[in-house]
Design an enzyme around this catalytic site. Structure first.
Site, PDB file in Angstrom:
ATOM      1  N   VAL A   1       0.835  -1.197   0.000  1.00 24.62           N
ATOM      2  CA  VAL A   1       0.000   0.000   0.000  1.00 24.62           C
ATOM      3  C   VAL A   1       0.873   1.251   0.000  1.00 24.62           C
ATOM      4  O   VAL A   1       0.642   2.200  -0.731  1.00 24.62           O
ATOM      5  CB  VAL A   1      -0.932   0.008   1.226  1.00 24.62           C
ATOM      6  N   ALA A   2       1.927   1.217   0.810  1.00 19.56           N
ATOM      7  CA  ALA A   2       2.781   2.386   0.919  1.00 19.56           C
ATOM      8  C   ALA A   2       3.584   2.607  -0.355  1.00 19.56           C
ATOM      9  O   ALA A   2       3.790   3.741  -0.786  1.00 19.56           O
ATOM     10  CB  ALA A   2       3.721   2.234   2.103  1.00 19.56           C
TER      11      ALA A   2
ATOM     12  N   GLU B   1      -0.283   5.861  -5.190  1.00 21.83           N
ATOM     13  CA  GLU B   1      -1.666   5.981  -5.644  1.00 21.83           C
ATOM     14  C   GLU B   1      -2.080   7.448  -5.781  1.00 21.83           C
ATOM     15  O   GLU B   1      -2.947   7.791  -6.558  1.00 21.83           O
ATOM     16  CB  GLU B   1      -2.612   5.230  -4.693  1.00 21.83           C
TER      17      GLU B   1
ATOM     18  N   ASP C   1       1.355  38.504 -33.285  1.00 16.84           N
ATOM     19  CA  ASP C   1       0.844  39.652 -34.019  1.00 16.84           C
ATOM     20  C   ASP C   1       1.538  40.899 -33.502  1.00 16.84           C
ATOM     21  O   ASP C   1       2.013  40.919 -32.381  1.00 16.84           O
ATOM     22  CB  ASP C   1      -0.658  39.834 -33.758  1.00 16.84           C
TER      23      ASP C   1
ATOM     24  N   ASP D   1      -6.225  36.475 -34.267  1.00 13.64           N
ATOM     25  CA  ASP D   1      -7.498  37.057 -33.835  1.00 13.64           C
ATOM     26  C   ASP D   1      -8.624  36.833 -34.840  1.00 13.64           C
ATOM     27  O   ASP D   1      -9.699  36.409 -34.482  1.00 13.64           O
ATOM     28  CB  ASP D   1      -7.341  38.542 -33.468  1.00 13.64           C
TER      29      ASP D   1
ATOM     30  N   ASP E   1      -7.299  33.372 -39.188  1.00 11.54           N
ATOM     31  CA  ASP E   1      -6.134  32.939 -38.420  1.00 11.54           C
ATOM     32  C   ASP E   1      -6.360  31.572 -37.795  1.00 11.54           C
ATOM     33  O   ASP E   1      -5.413  30.917 -37.365  1.00 11.54           O
ATOM     34  CB  ASP E   1      -5.831  33.933 -37.279  1.00 11.54           C
TER      35      ASP E   1
ATOM     36  N   ASN F   1       9.273   6.105  -1.470  1.00 15.11           N
ATOM     37  CA  ASN F   1       8.814   4.723  -1.583  1.00 15.11           C
ATOM     38  C   ASN F   1       9.983   3.758  -1.698  1.00 15.11           C
ATOM     39  O   ASN F   1       9.973   2.696  -1.081  1.00 15.11           O
ATOM     40  CB  ASN F   1       7.892   4.575  -2.800  1.00 15.11           C
TER      41      ASN F   1
END
Ligand SMILES: Nc1ncnc2c1ncn2[C@@H]1O[C@H](COP(=O)(O)OP(=O)(O)OP(=O)(O)O)[C@@H](O)[C@H]1O
Ligand SMILES: [Ca+2]
Length: 940
Positions: free
Chosen positions: A285-286, A290, A332, A659, A663, A725
């Site tokens: 688990v450790a 997760e 631009d 814009d 474009d 870990n």
């Protein structure tokens, strides 16, 4: 199909339609009526499939395979009578689940908030006035205005069409835009694509303008009917999230294998089977990271929120990662690099040069020729020029109350507004606004012209032709007035106004005009040309090709558009960061070059390439020169796409702004498409990954900086989590291999996983960036997350942490030989060592070099997280009721000395090594690059 009196919307004529909807094409709905209808029918939204409900999110946390194993273990402990063990494990599972839930819930909420930020708006007429409102508050009967680049905000019946085409691919799959007309259609059963008088929600206006009335909204629209089919496109994970998920799977397998080995080794060496089973489960688990995907999402989402504060709105999460890799930014000019606050400062009229004084939009200033003021009224060519400027113009100049400063309002004690509480403002395009200011300075107001001239027709500006024209009628006849880019406009002129004479536009005069144009452009001025002609009949003006021909050239205006102040610094920041800035503009080459030089965009040997030159190049030629070009001038939108592709073929990660509608393809093709928040069209915004709230270039650079920082932070906590870990597994693994007793009891392992791993890792996700973040080259988009020695660091520190923990355990075990609590004491020492080693190591993870390269207490969240972990550990050791639960005994000062020395070794040994290494490197560098001229290199 919604039927009114047996007829579909497209079959009604204008009168029937407006009656059915109880609306008015001129005035629209009143605000009250609109509010009432909104109340009654609900917002104009496609109802989204709800995200995961909070409850489900919470339950999901417990579905995890490892949690199930843990629960199984709990049941077994319970059955074996170890009630305390069982209860504690249950508590830890619960806390773990709640934490996981909180992380995911927060991530989801911030993602949703982002969506709302980029929600579309609609232009309506309500109560006789033009308004911009959120598209979701539209109701049936609203009168809507459409223009090129807009997304149709609801289903509409069109009542006035001005050369409008709509791309309905989103609805019908038909990719050719449909030309719409305001006609009444007889046939009832028509496919959507043939209903030429209707516009549909979610489709895009590609050109022209129109006015229409909303018929239905939200889920009743045609798009709403198919919404359930299309909206299931789930938010895709970012590439990094995807890779980490795969990494997670590999790590699960590795952890399980190692755990099995540990358990078997333990059993072979005579450990009780039940103890080993519980230890194995806890270890697995450790060891499984997760929390990784959730923390990555949070780091991304929080980073995105920081970007919003810096005026950059992310529309697509994966672009956050790409931003950090950007190697070219194409921008631009007007409004992005410059302020788009135009002021006309110079005129050229039939060989004369005239200076204009005055600043900003206030129409106060003088026109001077050779130092003397001139009388505009007695100057026919000047009057002609200002007349064209004001007629061929869609903007307005108004004097308005200043927006009151909220701070002043608080302190001000209701003083009467003073004289300068009004200011001059422009509605519309600043280029056109500046022309109105010029006209007003000569005493000509647009409003006074409007009573004499009636506009018959407009040939709107497009970035291809780079000019616009209007056809007007007045008592004396009919007139075409044109303004636009001078270098192109001269080609449409046959005559020129010289003094009060109209003379043929000979080659010599043309040369003079172009020379005047160049001279103004060299001064960074934006130059516009003006022309006109009388027309006999409207038939001469069916298209712009016909109308804009044989014109009489009148003169030039030069306007100043100051660069944005922050931009120069942003550009030099980019240069240090190994990012090239390229200006792409519709403006004239000389003007563009002058501004590029003043901003530091043009480096040594930089090049200016014009649209005309681009058109003569094939893609290979463009690719060859793409690395040397700093400015592309007089380009058309389709050139932008070619530029993006050429740069990409050169291996660049390209950010590109845009814009206008045209474009959109380039913005879509770019690795990071950027749309303007203020001047951008819906179409471009929808194609973009990033929207600039203030249209400002420096916001792009800020976003790149955040992008880099987010990526580095993700690396930081991955480094921390995985090294932790590895440390946990190594401690257990080596102990079992050596035939030692368990160095950590299961409950301690679970505690470490929850407290020591979880909190500090989250704090690393919001860590401050390192100072050299923008001083090294962009990382490659293909870079592995473990690149730049991260993998090595994880494994080496992890093993060291394991060794030191085990070392402390063995020492304590030997020292306490003979005592009754010998083992439990040694286990407590190991536990404290592991926790301390991780809490020291977390500071090391902040730096790519070593713990000595960062300010220790800079990250307040981290300090808090580490302090809470420490306090919790001390509680576990010294609070008596907790001792039996966590199988601990209090430690004395001598124990602590051992713990701290052992815990410090992994980080400080490596840190000192790295400091020595860096100084050696520095010396080497001096030799290699010859001192300060060294190029920016990553000190990694
Ligand atoms: N409203 C207008 N009416 C007539 N001509 C215009 C108008 N606006 C711009 N122009 C001309 O068209 C040219 C191109 O304009 P466009 O809007 O494509 O680019 P820009 O605003 O100059 O620069 P950028 O592409 O960097 O924003 C301008 O240089 C100018 O000569
Ligand atoms: Ca873990």
């Amino acid at each position: 199909m919604t039927i009114v009196e047996g007829k579909a919307w497209h079959q009604l004529n204008e009168g029937q339609l407006l009656e059915a909807l109880n609306s008015d094409i001129q005035k629209g709905l009143t605000a009250d009526e609109a509010a009432r209808r909104l109340q009654e029918h609900g917002p104009n939204e496609l109802v989204e499939k709800l995200g995961e409900s909070p409850l489900k999110l919470l339950l999901n946390q417990f579905k995890d395979f490892m949690v199930l194993v843990l629960l199984g273990a709990t049941v077994i402990s319970g059955l074996l009578g170890e009630m305390l063990d069982a209860l504690t494990i249950v508590a830890i599972i619960l806390i773990n689940g709640v934490l996981g839930f909180y992380q995911e819930y927060r991530a989801e909420r911030s993602l949703r908030a982002l969506k709302e930020l980029s929600a579309p708006s609609a232009k309506v007429i309500r109560g006789g006035e033009y308004q911009l409102i959120p598209a979701r508050s539209l109701v049936a009967g609203d009168v809507v205005l459409l223009e090129s680049g807009d997304r149709v905000p609801a289903d509409l019946r069109l009542l006035e069409c001005n050369q409008i085409s709509i791309d309905e691919a989103a609805l019908t799959g038909e990719s050719v835009p449909v030309v719409k007309e305001a006609v009444t259609i007889e046939a009832l059963d028509l496919p959507l694509g043939d209903r030429k008088n209707c516009g549909y929600l979610g489709t895009m206006v590609t050109r022209g303008t129109a006015k229409g009335v909303v018929t239905v909204t939200g889920m009743n629209t045609e798009m709403g009917k198919i919404a359930n089919l299309i909206q299931q496109t789930e938010e895709a994970d970012t590439p990094l999230q995807h890779r980490l998920e795969q990494l997670g799977k590999i790590l699960i397998i590795v952890s399980i294998i190692l755990t099995v080995v540990v358990v078997l080794a333990g059993i072979l060496h005579g450990q009780p089977i039940y103890d080993m089973f519980l230890a194995g489960v806890s270890l697995a688990v450790a060891a499984i990271p997760e929390g990784l995907p959730a923390i990555v999402t949070i780091a991304l989402a929080l980073g995105v929120q920081r970007m919003i504060k810096r005026r950059a709105i992310v529309r697509k999460l994966p672009s956050v990662e790409t931003l950090g890799c950007a190697s070219v930014i194409c921008s631009d000019k007007t409004g992005t690099l410059t302020q788009n606050k135009m002021t006309v400062t110079k005129l050229w009229l039939g060989g004369r040069t005239i200076e204009v004084t005055g600043e900003g939009y206030e129409p106060v200033g003088q026109l001077r020729e050779e130092g003397k003021g001139i009388d505009a009224k007695g100057d026919p060519s000047l009057r002609r020029l200002t007349q064209i400027a004001a007629l061929c113009n869609n903007s307005d100049l108004t004097e308005q109350e200043k927006n009151e400063d909220p701070k002043k309002r608080k302190s001000g004690k209701g003083e009467p507004s003073s004289g300068d509480s009004k200011e001059w403002r422009i509605k519309g395009d600043p280029t056109e606004g500046a022309l109105l200011v010029l006209a007003a300075k000569t005493g000509l107001a647009k409003s006074s012209l409007n009573s004499l001239y009636t506009r018959i027709k407009e040939f709107p500006f497009d970035p291809e032709r780079k000019r616009m024209s209007v056809l007007v009628s007045h008592q004396g006849g009919k007139l075409i007035c044109t303004k636009g880019a001078p270098d192109l406009l001269v080609g449409q002129c046959a005559y020129v106004l010289w003094g009060d004479q109209v003379v043929p536009f000979t080659g010599t005069i043309k040369q003079k005009v172009l020379a005047a144009n160049e001279a103004m452009a060299k001064d960074s001025l934006r130059v516009l040309g003006f022309a006109f002609r009388e027309v006999k009949s409207y038939d001469e003006c069916n298209s712009n090709e016909e109308a804009e021909n044989g014109l009489i050239f009148v003169g030039l205006t030069g306007m100043m558009d100051p660069p944005r102040k922050e931009v120069k610094e942003a550009i030099s920041k980019c240069r240090q960061a190994g990012i090239k800035t390229v200006m792409i503009t519709g403006d004239h080459g000389t003007t563009a070059e002058a501004i590029a030089k003043s901003l530091g965009i043009m480096g040594r040997g930089g090049r200016v390439v014009t649209g005309a030159q681009l058109s003569n190049m094939d893609d290979d030629e463009l690719e060859k020169i793409a690395d040397d070009v700093n400015v592309y001038a007089r380009v058309s939108p389709e050139h932008k796409l070619r530029i993006v592709q050429a740069l990409q073929r050169r291996g660049h990660v390209v950010a590109m702004t845009g814009d206008g509608v045209n474009d959109a393809p380039a913005v879509k093709a770019a690795d990071i498409g950027i749309a303007m928040g203020i001047s951008g069209t819906d179409v471009t915004k929808e194609a973009s990954a990033l929207i600039l709230a203030d249209d400002n270039f420096s916001s792009i650079v800020a976003a790149v900086e955040e992008g880099r920082g987010i990526y580095e932070n993700i690396r930081k906590f991955i480094r921390y989590l995985l090294a932790s870990n590895v440390g946990e597994i190594m401690t257990m693994f080596m102990a079992m291999m050596a035939g030692l007793p368990l160095p950590l009891v299961p409950i301690q392992i679970l505690w470490v996983n929850l407290v020591t791993d979880g909190l500090p890792a989250m704090a690393l996700g919001v860590d401050q960036a390192e100072s050299d973040l923008m001083q090294h080259k962009p990382r490659s988009a293909k870079e592995n997350i473990f690149a730049r020695r991260l993998g090595w660091k994880i494994i080496s520190r992890g093993i060291l942490i394991g060794l030191c923990t085990l070392g402390a355990f063995i020492l304590a075990l030997n020292e306490g030989a003979g005592h009754s609590d010998q083992l439990i004491h040694a286990q407590t020492v190991a536990f404290a060592t592991l926790v301390m080693a991780q809490l020291i190591h977390v500071f090391d993870c902040r730096s790519s070099r070593s713990i000595f390269h960062r300010k220790l207490l800079e990250n307040k969240f981290l300090v808090l997280a580490v302090l809470s972990s420490l306090i919790l550990m001390i509680a576990v050791l010294y609070v008596e009721p907790l001792q039996p639960v966590f199988k601990t005994v209090p430690l004395d000062l001598r124990d602590w000395a051992l713990v701290i020395v052992a815990a410090g070794i992994p980080t400080f040994a490596m840190g000192i090594g790295s400091v020595l290494g860096t100084s050696k490197q520095k010396n080497n560098r001096k030799i290699t690059y010859g001192g300060s001229s060294a190029p920016p290199t990553a000190v990694r």
